[in-house]
Design a protein around this motif. Structure first.
Motif, PDB file in Angstrom:
ATOM      1  N   LYS A   1       0.826  -1.205   0.000  1.00 53.27           N
ATOM      2  CA  LYS A   1       0.000   0.000   0.000  1.00 53.27           C
ATOM      3  C   LYS A   1       0.862   1.257   0.000  1.00 53.27           C
ATOM      4  CE  LYS A   1      -3.974   2.355   1.875  1.00 53.27           C
ATOM      5  NZ  LYS A   1      -5.099   2.353   2.832  1.00 53.27           N
TER       6      LYS A   1
ATOM      7  N   ALA B   1      -5.069   1.173   7.183  1.00 50.49           N
ATOM      8  CA  ALA B   1      -6.341   1.676   6.651  1.00 50.49           C
ATOM      9  C   ALA B   1      -6.256   3.131   6.210  1.00 50.49           C
ATOM     10  CB  ALA B   1      -7.442   1.506   7.695  1.00 50.49           C
ATOM     11  N   THR B   2      -5.447   3.938   6.901  1.00 55.82           N
ATOM     12  CA  THR B   2      -5.393   5.374   6.596  1.00 55.82           C
ATOM     13  C   THR B   2      -4.043   5.792   6.015  1.00 55.82           C
ATOM     14  OG1 THR B   2      -4.701   5.816   8.879  1.00 55.82           O
ATOM     15  CG2 THR B   2      -7.072   5.940   8.382  1.00 55.82           C
TER      16      THR B   2
ATOM     17  N   GLU C   1      -0.873   3.356  10.232  1.00 51.01           N
ATOM     18  CA  GLU C   1      -1.957   2.386  10.140  1.00 51.01           C
ATOM     19  C   GLU C   1      -2.280   2.092   8.683  1.00 51.01           C
ATOM     20  OE1 GLU C   1      -3.231   0.848  12.734  1.00 51.01           O
ATOM     21  OE2 GLU C   1      -1.906   1.985  14.070  1.00 51.01           O
TER      22      GLU C   1
END
Length: 546
Positions: A254, A321-322, A319
């Motif tokens: 990511k 997700a963010t 994190e």
């Protein structure tokens, strides 16, 4: 080589369109670090002659303030903005400056009429705060005065907004303009709006070795390197993708998606500037120069416990997700940097082709359409080429530029920018290289280099996989003599014994942290002394009672 036109995965339609309408350079080189590259880009001078031999973050105290190591442009040095302003141009700048340390040597002192500049090497892209403990804040300045960022700040959007605002405020002015737009993308912290990141979340899951090989194949298909040019291994000490735990693979995949998203966001906002120029009727007489200041950044500060503590104190997280959003700290690390630099060796901080060879696109007024230039070219060549294209002669009182105009190559009147017998050197913090014809002499120091000189034939071996130093000893000695002459001519200083850039950054950061928090440390020390004194006093009283 992250742009789509150069084989990158990110969607960069604005840049790709300008590349298709202009000239793409495939053998263009900059310096391995940002501030020296910017000094050379703006002046046409070698970084030492310009006064910015390296970046202040890694400068050893023995070199501070020495000629060439001022960390700002040297007295008498003229930027291209100053030269064009003297010729009747309006001049604007928005973005990263990194050629000042004290709030004084800012764009308004070097020929820019209007500027909104970040003084230091980088900053958060969502809010006004530092991105590393070397700095205590993110100092932005407008026209030389301290400035505050808006609450809805995102760097690429804001820098384009402000540039359009400057241009629009002078729409009635008949004078031509020069604009220097220095995006923060894709410097760490790598951050992007989630809508840009989302489309790349499945692109990098095969890992960095797979990406390095796929970019190498695309570079051959796009004729950026010769067919069959060998691909070297990643620098020693880098991790294999397969060795990572599944959760680490997800966060690293990511991270690279955020990197691509940040690049696409930059391209999107650049497209808004191009659209403004079209709507204003200025596009037909505008010259674009698009480039990068160094290769991919290998920075990975996260394993350092003190850095993680600093992150928490400054509201950063990592994190999944963010990742890339406001409050997150994202980076790609040395493995992805090596993959992104493919087929080049090394990355930012080093003078392998992965650290030096970057895109250059010239497009627009006076530039042929749809051409490729494979000639060796350098960052110092951009300023004289620009002045040549717009017909502004070099000022006799200013220091003579080291770079050469590329105009004859652009127009098809010559095959080379630099004659094959002309040596061109580069040195930044002990990392050193010299180019001559098709050959390159290079020394990459630790942490990832071996500190020895090597010789490569870049035309046949752009990945620097076959060292010719032993098989061509006379050529090796010739280029070594050329490098020594370059170093003497430009005032290159030897590095202190045992110098290593990352270790020097750590030392300089500790020094700055002590300076930033001297008052807190003094109060803490006084409190501790007081507590110790009270404790000793209590012990003495207890002993007396006994």
């Amino acid at each position: 080589m992250d742009f789509g036109a150069y084989g990158g995965e990110a969607a960069t339609p604005t840049i790709d369109r300008l590349a298709g309408q202009g000239v793409m350079f495939t053998n263009y080189h900059t310096s391995p670090l940002c501030a020296p590259s910017r000094a050379m880009l703006l002046t046409g001078l070698d970084n030492h002659r310009a006064g910015v031999a390296t970046i202040p973050e890694v400068l050893p105290p023995e070199q501070r303030g020495r000629p060439g190591y001022l960390m700002h442009l040297a007295p008498g040095v003229q930027t291209i903005a100053a030269r064009l302003k003297a010729a009747g141009y309006r001049t604007y700048m928005t973005g990263k400056w990194h050629l000042s340390e004290d709030g004084k040597d800012l764009p308004n002192r070097y020929g820019f009429d209007r500027s909104f500049a970040l003084e230091v090497s980088g900053a958060d892209n969502w809010e006004q705060k530092s991105f590393m403990p070397y700095y205590d804040e993110a100092p932005w300045y407008e026209d030389g005065k301290p400035a505050r960022l808006p609450d809805d700040f995102y760097s690429s959007r804001f820098l384009v907004d402000r540039m359009i605002e400057y241009l629009r405020s002078d729409e009635g002015d008949p004078r031509p303009f020069f604009a220097y737009l220095a995006f923060q993308a894709i410097h760490i912290p790598v951050q992007a709006p989630p809508e840009f990141t989302a489309k790349y979340e499945d692109v990098y899951t095969a890992g960095w070795q797979a990406l390095r090989e796929s970019r190498w194949r695309r570079a051959q298909t796009r004729r950026l390197i010769p067919l069959g040019a060998p691909l070297g291994a990643m620098p020693p000490g880098l991790r294999a993708w397969e060795s990572l735990a599944p959760e680490d693979r997800r966060i690293y995949a990511k991270s690279m998606a955020v990197n691509a998203g940040m690049l696409e966001a930059m391209d999107f906002h650049l497209g808004r500037l191009v659209a403004y120029l079209q709507e204003s009727g200025l596009i037909g007489n505008t010259l674009f120069a698009i480039t990068s200041d160094n290769g991919p950044a290998p920075s990975n500060p996260y394993p350092e416990p003190l850095f993680r503590l600093w992150m928490r104190r400054h509201g950063y997280s990592r994190e999944l997700a963010t990742l890339g959003e406001k409050g997150s700290f994202c980076f790609i690390g040395p493995e992805w940097a090596s993959a992104a630099a493919s087929p080049g060796a090394f990355f930012k901080f080093y003078v392998g082709e992965g650290g030096l060879r970057v895109p250059l696109i010239l497009s627009g007024a006076g530039v042929p359409r749809g051409r490729r230039v494979d000639a060796l070219a350098f960052v110092t060549d951009v300023a004289p080429t620009t002045l040549d294209l717009v017909g502004v002669p070099a000022e006799e009182a200013a220091p003579a530029m080291d770079g050469r105009s590329m105009l004859d190559v652009l127009r098809g009147r010559a095959e080379r920018v630099h004659p094959p017998d002309e040596p061109v050197g580069i040195e930044v913090s002990g990392q050193a290289a010299l180019f001559k014809g098709d050959y390159k002499l290079v020394r990459n120091n630790p942490r990832y280099g071996d500190g020895r000189w090597h010789l490569y034939d870049l035309r046949r071996d752009p990945g620097e996989t076959r060292d010719l130093a032993a098989s061509k000893p006379e050529l090796f000695e010739e280029l070594m003599a050329d490098y020594r002459a370059y170093a003497e001519r430009n005032g290159v200083l030897e590095m202190p014994e045992g110098f290593e850039m990352h270790e020097q950054l750590r030392r300089n950061t500790i020094r700055n942290q002590i300076r930033f928090h001297a008052a807190e440390l003094l109060v803490t020390l006084l409190v501790l002394i007081g507590l110790i004194w009270l404790g000793l006093r209590a012990i003495v009283r207890a002993v007396r009672r006994c």
